[in-house]
Design an enzyme around this catalytic site. Structure first.
Site, PDB file in Angstrom:
ATOM      1  N   LYS A  72       1.900  10.849   7.760  1.00 17.43           N
ATOM      2  CA  LYS A  72       1.014  10.542   8.883  1.00 17.43           C
ATOM      3  C   LYS A  72       1.411  11.241  10.192  1.00 17.43           C
ATOM      4  CE  LYS A  72      -1.525   6.831   6.967  1.00 17.43           C
ATOM      5  NZ  LYS A  72      -1.123   5.820   6.008  1.00 17.43           N
TER       6      LYS A  72
ATOM      7  N   ASP B  17       8.989   2.691   2.490  1.00 14.12           N
ATOM      8  CA  ASP B  17       7.776   3.445   2.810  1.00 14.12           C
ATOM      9  C   ASP B  17       7.517   3.304   4.306  1.00 14.12           C
ATOM     10  OD1 ASP B  17       5.232   4.424   3.264  1.00 14.12           O
ATOM     11  OD2 ASP B  17       4.352   3.552   1.455  1.00 14.12           O
TER      12      ASP B  17
ATOM     13  N   PHE C 214       0.858  -1.186   0.000  1.00 16.58           N
ATOM     14  CA  PHE C 214       0.000   0.000   0.000  1.00 16.58           C
ATOM     15  C   PHE C 214       0.887   1.226   0.000  1.00 16.58           C
ATOM     16  CE2 PHE C 214      -2.428   3.526   1.652  1.00 16.58           C
ATOM     17  CZ  PHE C 214      -3.577   3.450   0.888  1.00 16.58           C
TER      18      PHE C 214
HETATM   19  C1  LIG Z   1      -1.273   5.921   4.519  1.00 16.85           C
HETATM   20  C2  LIG Z   1      -0.182   5.379   3.694  1.00 16.85           C
HETATM   21  C3  LIG Z   1       0.186   5.964   2.474  1.00 16.85           C
HETATM   22  C4  LIG Z   1      -0.563   7.117   1.856  1.00 16.85           C
HETATM   23  O1  LIG Z   1      -0.646   8.242   2.686  1.00 16.85           O
HETATM   24  P1  LIG Z   1      -1.794   9.327   2.424  1.00 16.85           P
HETATM   25  O2  LIG Z   1      -1.450  10.441   3.363  1.00 16.85           O
HETATM   26  O3  LIG Z   1      -3.109   8.676   2.729  1.00 16.85           O
HETATM   27  O4  LIG Z   1      -1.690   9.728   0.997  1.00 16.85           O
HETATM   28  C5  LIG Z   1       1.264   5.420   1.787  1.00 16.85           C
HETATM   29  N1  LIG Z   1       1.927   4.368   2.263  1.00 16.85           N
HETATM   30  C6  LIG Z   1       1.606   3.768   3.443  1.00 16.85           C
HETATM   31  C7  LIG Z   1       2.390   2.593   3.932  1.00 16.85           C
HETATM   32  C8  LIG Z   1       0.515   4.232   4.185  1.00 16.85           C
HETATM   33  O5  LIG Z   1       0.159   3.626   5.314  1.00 16.85           O
END
Ligand SMILES: *Cc1c(COP(=O)(O)O)cnc(C)c1O
Length: 405
Positions: free
Chosen positions: A260, A231, A146
């Protein structure tokens, strides 16, 4: 129309259903205010938040120090755009680099934008340093990843729901099974710019790769002159009991995306961290964002990082996470497949015959505990890191009751 304060939960749900795109399936609780790990709904009921906005509120809701910094900055200047300089951005990037050990950083807003920035940085490096022929750069990603919801992020996804009717997709990605080093070695070729990976796959169900995976992947990347891009948008900033989840394996990635909890949940703030060799290649006009690096965002992020460090939230996550995982492992129910996690990032996976995690999340909500199912069969436990041991005990009693029923 009645004044807003007189609306019931059902009224809010109906209003939202009529006018908001149905791109989520939220639990039917309408939150009015929140403080620390607690939330109150419009009916005055109190809940313990066990999702922390997908780890965006690691510092707890409306942390007084972050709110105060935000208030103070609101009275000064909020946005300059990068057309002019501001007095907060230089402090933020210096503090972020000192904390993380990277040379440079590039602030953006959402996590998906940080990922887009990371991809652009990796491709630019591949053309300018590695000598990949124009438009031939490839990025290796993992199945069930994700990385966000932009068209490029979903181009990397293997989840049919995320992709259906949203094509055509961005080319240049190759996906391999998560945790499979042989597949990584097989996928790498002279055009490979980077390997992009989550240290723990959050949305896929708190999937923890085999021990040594990240360290071995880092060695493979180094051997083949491929960038290791991590990520850490969900796993970073204390969630797994380290500042970054990659520190569990002592690796130093080339590129890191964070977001986040970087703002403690006040507003979207993200960033890419990397060496000068990579981020130093951006030139004026290459890339940008109207709000990225705004003084308001920078001031809030600075305070959010200070809170994380000064309140020892990373260490707390490690200690309390072990404690809570131990409690969960004492629940005996033949429908539980596995409890796994690092720090306060814990997944409880149910067997398929349990009929999905959603019903358990709904039952927990009735008990005053807010969790979200992830990938059908897993309940994710990821409370704000300011939670206390007593509050975890309170939560455990409810989880035990619901899972034993
Ligand atoms: C939440 C998330 C994203 C995307 O972040 P947004 O602020 O919602 O665009 C990307 N990678 C990971 C692992 C995430 O948990």
């Amino acid at each position: 129309m009645k004044p807003t304060t007189a609306l019931s939960t059902a009224d809010y749900i109906a209003l939202e259903a009529r006018h908001n795109a149905h791109n989520y399936h939220p639990l039917d609780i309408v939150v009015e205010r929140a403080e620390g790990p607690w939330m109150w709904d419009v009916e005055g009921r109190k809940y313990l938040d066990f999702l922390a906005a997908y780890s965006a509120v690691n510092q707890g809701h409306c942390h007084p120090r972050i709110v105060e910094a935000a208030r103070d900055q609101l009275g000064k200047v909020t946005l300059t755009s990068r057309a002019f300089r501001n007095d907060q951005l230089p402090h933020l990037v210096k503090e972020l680099c000192e904390l993380s050990g990277f040379d440079m950083c590039l602030p953006m807003n959402s996590g998906a934008e940080a990922i887009e920035t990371l991809i652009k940085a990796a491709r630019k490096w591949a053309y300018e340093v590695k000598g990949v022929l124009n438009n031939q750069a490839e990025i290796v990603v993992c199945k069930d990843n994700f990385h966000g919801r932009t068209t490029t992020a979903i181009s990397m996804s293997t989840e049919p729901d995320y992709r259906k009717n949203f094509g055509p997709f961005t080319p240049g990605f190759l996906s391999i099974p998560y945790g499979d080093l042989q597949a990584l070695e097989d996928a790498i070729n002279p055009n490979t710019a980077a390997f992009l990976v989550e240290p723990i796959q959050g949305e896929a169900g708190v999937n923890i790769p085999p021990p040594g995976y990240l360290a071995e992947a880092a060695a493979l990347c180094k051997k083949h002159k491929v960038l290791l891009a991590v990520d850490e948008i969900q796993t970073g900033l204390g969630r797994t009991g380290k500042l970054f989840a990659f520190q569990h394996e002592n690796v130093t990635p080339d590129l890191v995306a964070i977001g986040k909890a970087l703002s403690g949940g006040i507003l979207p703030v993200s960033a890419v961290l990397a060496t000068r060799d990579i981020l130093g290649r951006f030139k004026p006009g290459d890339h940008g964002s109207t709000f990225g690096g705004a003084p308001f965002a920078a001031r809030v992020a600075r305070e959010a990082l200070k809170v994380l460090v000064e309140e020892r939230l990373v260490e707390k996550s490690a200690e309390l996470g072990e404690y809570f995982k131990g409690l969960l492992q004492t629940i005996h129910n033949p429908l539980i497949h596995e409890v796994r996690g690092r720090g306060l990032f814990i997944g409880l996976e149910l067997k398929p015959q349990a009929g999905g995690a959603r019903q358990y999340c709904e039952a927990l909500m009735k008990e005053g505990l807010l969790c979200k199912e992830t990938h059908h069969h897993t309940i994710r436990f990821a409370p704000p890191l300011v939670i206390t041991k007593e509050e975890l005990d309170w939560a455990f009693e409810r989880i035990k009751k619901v899972l034993s029923a």
